[in-house]
Design an enzyme around this catalytic site. Sequence first.
Site, short mmCIF file in Angstrom:
data_model
loop_
_atom_site.label_atom_id
_atom_site.label_comp_id
_atom_site.label_asym_id
_atom_site.label_seq_id
_atom_site.Cartn_x
_atom_site.Cartn_y
_atom_site.Cartn_z
N SER A 12 0.82 -1.36 0.65
CA SER A 12 0.47 -0.47 0.05
C SER A 12 0.64 1.34 -0.18
O SER A 12 0.33 2.15 -0.06
CB SER A 12 -0.62 0.31 1.70
OG SER A 12 -0.03 -0.40 2.75
N ASP A 235 10.85 -8.15 1.94
CA ASP A 235 10.58 -7.79 3.05
C ASP A 235 10.42 -8.47 4.44
O ASP A 235 10.55 -7.84 5.18
CB ASP A 235 9.01 -6.58 3.11
CG ASP A 235 8.04 -7.35 2.85
OD1 ASP A 235 8.06 -8.53 2.75
OD2 ASP A 235 7.33 -6.45 2.07
N GLN A 302 -6.62 -2.56 7.98
CA GLN A 302 -6.45 -1.71 6.98
C GLN A 302 -7.39 -1.68 6.68
O GLN A 302 -7.87 -0.58 5.92
CB GLN A 302 -5.42 -2.09 6.26
CG GLN A 302 -4.20 -1.76 7.62
CD GLN A 302 -2.99 -2.92 6.05
OE1 GLN A 302 -2.97 -3.35 5.18
NE2 GLN A 302 -1.95 -2.96 7.05
#
Length: 488
Positions: A12, A235, A302
């Site tokens: 995002s 990540d 989210q």
Amino acid sequence: MKSYIAVDIGASSGRLMLGQQKRGQLTLKEVHRFSNGFAMKDGHDRWDVDHLIHEIFKGLEKVKKMGIKDVELGIDTWAVDYVLVGENGHKLEDPISYRDKRTHNAIQQLTSDLPKEYIYEKTGIQFQDFNTLYQLYKENHDLLAKTDKIMMMPDYLGYVLTGNAVTEITNASTTQMLNLRVGLFDKDLLGKVNVSQDQFPRLVESGSVLGNVSHKWHTQYDIPEVEVVTVATHDTASAVVGTPGEGDRWAFLSSGTWSLLGTELNVPENGLQAFHENYTNEWGAYGTYRFLKNIMGLWVAQCVRHELGDQYSFGELADLAQQVRPFQQFIDINDERFTNPENMIKELQDYCRETKQTIPETPGELFQAIYSNLSLFYANELNKLDRILGYHIDTLNIVGGGSNVALMNQLTSTLANIKVVAGPSEATAVGNIMVQMITSDEVENIGAGRRLIETSFDLKRYLPETNKYGDILKEYQRFLTNKSKEMV
């Protein structure tokens, strides 16, 4: 004083973080932040990688304006997605997102004549329908025939910056095509999806120097001299490098859009028990394996926050949740129905309605339901981890954005009866920078790096609250068991 830039891009948003070592402590500063997201184009949900590249250079221009003339730089992104590059060196199309619906039922189709046990024994990777293996299985065959190179997302970004193409090992492992034993892409699996070994650039370890940013970019942007290091480009792999690793037998929870819960091993654990529990052995930096479970994570939170009109901060929503009694409903937060529904609030409420439970209505009730059920799921998985490994995990290191949610940290500590160490929240960027620092010899090794992390950031610790929730975890486990039986 050396300067390091972590380009850390999530599903995002992305950012450039500046890292420097000052007076024996690692400092971190956000230089540039930008939005990211997929959008429907030509019938699929796709990423705009040209936008990402432009934002990286915008961030580097800000770095130069700070008076910094040369930097090291590493790029990490989410896993499994890739870019198809033609013989002219340019992408053939905008890459498709792992959340696209094209891979629905791909696992069942591919494994109809190739047993799951066979794939797991080879790769040690858990079965998720968005893995690169299944994306390539569903890929356009004509497009694959035109493809010269298949590049994982961070490798492609590094290639555009430098002109040098590699495949970094931590992200390569998430494809479910890397053979655990030989450390190369598995020919049988590649053949199953109509691609060849030659279509992947050479494999490299975390910490390899990729090269300098190409001269042509200096003519388009006013940027410093930049040497790119191929860090732990997945990540989560960077986040684990950025974990303090406190405790004799510690586990990590990288808590962001996804929750990755597991531990760091020196040898993979790809036996039948790990297979049946759908645990994964993703390759880590410096010869390690990240033995973990991939969990839906804060994606659900989210989405709900966005559907509430983004009128509350996450801190405000946590405060509202704190006022609501926990465990009013059990939710399998990892259910596939929560992957990408049209409306997450409705999906949560429908789930509770279908299972004849209390329906969360208010923002506080919704977030209490999310946080308490994530905590239950974490505690349940920690129990499984103990059984698979044959020893008790004594400390859970929570990193990423979720490390700031005190309510969830305390619930997890109590439910799992385990010490929780929360922080750093920016572990991915920290781990990205730490690999660069080790490559440049400013830090000796990963052990020294983790000691530096522990003394550089404000970590919060949580201890179990005795007998607070009774047998609620056992009740949750029974709920999951009964739910599984109903699905058979």
